[in-house]
Design an enzyme around this catalytic site. Structure first.
Site, PDB file in Angstrom:
ATOM      1  N   LEU A 485      36.782 -57.880  89.523  1.00 12.22           N
ATOM      2  CA  LEU A 485      37.614 -58.814  88.759  1.00 12.22           C
ATOM      3  C   LEU A 485      37.567 -58.464  87.286  1.00 12.22           C
ATOM      4  CD1 LEU A 485      39.118 -61.699  88.594  1.00 12.22           C
ATOM      5  CD2 LEU A 485      36.828 -62.568  88.040  1.00 12.22           C
ATOM      6  N   GLU A 486      36.366 -58.236  86.811  1.00 12.10           N
ATOM      7  CA  GLU A 486      36.186 -57.884  85.402  1.00 12.10           C
ATOM      8  C   GLU A 486      36.943 -56.594  85.068  1.00 12.10           C
ATOM      9  OE1 GLU A 486      31.657 -59.747  85.166  1.00 12.10           O
ATOM     10  OE2 GLU A 486      31.969 -57.611  85.544  1.00 12.10           O
TER      11      GLU A 486
END
Ligand code: NAG
Ligand code: NAG
Ligand code: NAG
Ligand code: NAG
Ligand code: NAG
Ligand code: NAG
Ligand code: NAG
Ligand code: NAG
Ligand code: NAG
Ligand code: NAG
Length: 575
Positions: A485-486
């Site tokens: 996600l990051e």
């Protein structure tokens, strides 16, 4: 002519009845050794040279042995020997023992005077020339009379010079009077020189006192006045203690004499000789150790000149000439030698072949070589030190990008939540980046407040960070983790707004990734590889690579100027 002379001479001898045709006389010819012209109207004398130079006995012993001295003469332009007429009306010629006197000598007395010593069984004779000259008009001397040379040493003191060849002319009880002349000017009082009758005393010898000095002795004899004029030439020379071995001026050991093959080569040997009495002054060239006299090759010849310098010093120049030098000639050893009684000097002329490469080409080649070398050197330096160069540039000229961009963190660290990676991030990365380099890190698990929505908080943190540092390892790419996600958020941010930069650090090698975003990122961005223990040294390559990717931040410990800039920016920030 010769026959006529012989005939006449024989006739005369027969007529005089001195000798039979069979008599022989040892004839020593004309003795010109001490010949010196005398002045018309001045007294002169001829001492029979037989007793001085040719016979082993003196006049008294010869006389007492019953030998007779007889004088004859041959006048100028005459063929015949004639007896000397001692009974002329003026009585100006007389004979005293072995000496013939002229009181005075007249122009017509010029001739060869023969003295003959003989008895009935023995005969010996020699002639002596007498030349009577007038003084040059308006001068006290005649150029025909060569003055004697007197050497005086520079700066010597109290030197007596005596008027030469005047003793014995005046009667014993008469003291002649002396007048002294310098270059024919009558001088009463010389400066630093004194006259005491027959003597001229140099109180000190100076170079400018070199001149022709004449003395005229005047005396009275038998009611007649007589003059005797004598001249000597004073030469001032350097004192012997000043003398040295010859000084070779050229060739010079610091000069290389270059010649192109085929041209005529001349090598000049110039030597300074200090004055040294009775010393030889020799200069010669050797070619490979042999003198030019021994080298018979016609292509070598030498010329010689001499130039007098002050105080008796001499400059001797010997030029060695070699026509059409060959390369072999240019490899020979040319050495100049100079010798006087103080010793011998030598100096080799360093002869080289002139490079046939035209000058400008040489310079061009040099210039090109230097440029190439410089480029190579710069390339090498760049490759070996580009990291350092970039860091150096950043440290000195880079603008601080952390000011006024509204961001809170320098680096957001994204990593697989795994014990090993966690240790690497929390201990190694954080330790160096925060403590060594002064960056502010955002590590979600450390900095997030408990209880918030993970996704929102993550995106918020990323937006407030300048860099997204991705620690790649096999665990990172497992689907559905927060780490992915990051990564996606960071890449998207970077691509659309450009407010964040993604940095890939490969902690552990990963096989071909199934994650599309990661594949794209790896293709577009360079990957900084962690090489284990090797990379842990904070000044090592890993950290430099990482630092280059980090935001430029002016550190408080840099120069004063930077400090001022920072503080002014800070105050700006406060406003
Ligand atoms: C001549 O020679 C003799 C002996 O050789 C010597 O005794 C005499 O003094 C000499 N005379 C002169 C005038 O020199
Ligand atoms: C010198 O000799 C020439 C001829 O021989 C004569 O005419 C002349 O008068 C002579 N001069 C003197 C000064 O005796
Ligand atoms: C004296 O003799 C020499 C040698 O023979 C000769 O050269 C010279 O002319 C003669 N001098 C005179 C004045 O005749
Ligand atoms: C002549 O002189 C020579 C040499 O001095 C001597 O030997 C000789 O006896 C003399 N002759 C006569 C006849 O005096
Ligand atoms: C030179 O001559 C002067 C007088 O003429 C005398 O007093 C002096 O002693 C002489 N000097 C030497 C060195 O002979
Ligand atoms: C000239 O000088 C010499 C020494 O050089 C000395 O013996 C002589 O007495 C001097 N004569 C005079 C007249 O001063
Ligand atoms: C001697 O020389 C002087 C000049 O120095 C001159 O006046 C004089 O007439 C000369 N005397 C004789 C006899 O030549
Ligand atoms: C050269 O020789 C002279 C005379 O022999 C001597 O006085 C002088 O000291 C010598 N110079 C050197 C430098 O040896
Ligand atoms: C050249 O020759 C001189 C004299 O023969 C000698 O002293 C010198 O050592 C030589 N130089 C060389 C370089 O051979
Ligand atoms: C040496 O030779 C050159 C050329 O051959 C010539 O010009 C020169 O005069 C000669 N020098 C001597 C001293 O022979």
């Amino acid at each position: 002519m010769k026959l006529r002379c012989l005939l006449l001479g024989t006739l005369w001898l027969c007529a005089r009845g001195f000798a039979s045709a069979s008599e022989r006389c040892d004839d020593w010819g004309v003795d010109t050794m001490k010949h010196k012209p005398v002045y018309n109207g001045e007294p002169a004398r001829i001492k029979c040279p037989l007793f001085e130079a040719f016979l082993k006995y003196n006049y008294s012993t010869a006389h007492s042995a019953g030998l007779t001295l007889i004088w004859y003469w041959i006048g100028r332009g005459q063929d015949l020997e004639e007896p000397i007429n001692f009974r002329l009306p003026d009585n100006h010629i007389s004979k005293e023992k072995d000496t013939l006197w002229f009181r005075p000598a007249l122009l017509n007395d010029t001739g060869n005077y023969t003295c003959m010593l003989r008895n009935t069984t023995y005969c010996s004779k020699v002639a002596f020339p007498l030349e009577v000259v007038n003084k040059d008009p308006g001068s006290c001397i005649s150029q025909a009379v060569k003055p004697e040379e007197v050497l005086l040493y520079l700066s010597y003191t109290n030197i007596n010079l005596t008027c030469p060849d005047v003793e014995g002319f005046s009667p014993a009880n008469v003291q002649p009077k002396f007048n002294w002349f310098m270059n024919c000017n009558l001088v009463h009082n010389f400066y630093e020189r004194r006259t005491h009758g027959i003597n001229l005393t140099f109180i000190i010898v100076r170079e400018m006192y070199a001149a022709d000095y004449s003395c005229v002795a005047t005396y009275r004899e038998n009611g007649r006045d007589f003059n005797l004029t004598r001249t000597f030439r004073v030469k001032v020379v350097a004192a012997p203690y000043r003398s040295t071995v010859p000084q070779i001026i050229t060739p010079d050991s610091r000069v290389i004499y270059e010649f192109k093959p085929g041209v005529d080569m001349s090598l000049v040997c110039e030597v300074h000789f200090t004055f040294l009495k009775d010393s030889p002054q020799e200069v010669w060239w050797t070619i490979d150790g042999r003198t030019t006299d021994e080298v018979t090759d016609l292509k070598f010849n030498v010329s010689h000149t001499e130039e007098p310098l002050t105080v008796g010093d001499v400059k001797v120049t010997k030029t060695l000439f070699v026509s059409k030098v060959t390369e072999k000639d240019l490899r020979r050893n040319y050495t100049c030698f100079a010798h006087n009684n103080n010793g011998t000097s030598q100096m080799q002329a360093l002869v080289r072949m002139k490079a046939v490469v035209p000058r400008y080409t040489l310079e061009l080649a040099c210039g090109l070589g230097a440029t190439v070398l410089l480029v190579v050197a710069l390339t090498v330096i760049y490759h070996a030190y580009w990291l350092e160069l970039v860091l150096f540039y950043r440290a000195h000229f880079g603008t601080d990008e952390t000011i006024l961009d509204g961001k809170e963190y320098d680096i957001y660290v994204s990593y697989a939540r795994n014990a090993e990676e966690e240790e690497f991030v929390l201990l190694t990365l954080r330790g160096v980046l925060e403590n060594e380099f002064g960056y502010k890190l955002c590590i979600f698990d450390r900095d997030s407040l408990p209880g918030g929505i993970v996704t929102d908080e993550t995106l918020g943190f990323i937006q407030r960070s300048r860099r997204l540092l991705v620690v790649l390892s096999p665990n990172y790419v497992l689907q559905g983790t927060q780490a992915l996600l990051e990564l996606k958020a960071g890449l998207e941010d970077m691509a659309s707004r450009g407010t964040i930069k993604v940095i890939l650090v490969q902690y552990r090698a990963i096989k071909k990734s199934k994650v599309k975003e990661l594949r794209q990122a790896k293709a577009a961005l360079s990957v900084i590889k962690w090489k284990g223990e090797k990379s842990s040294y904070p000044r090592g390559r890993f950290w430099k690579q990482l630092l280059v990717e980090m935001p430029i931040k002016n550190r408080p410990k840099s120069t004063a100027a930077a400090d001022r800039r920072t503080s002014s920016f800070s105050s700006l920030k406060e406003v």
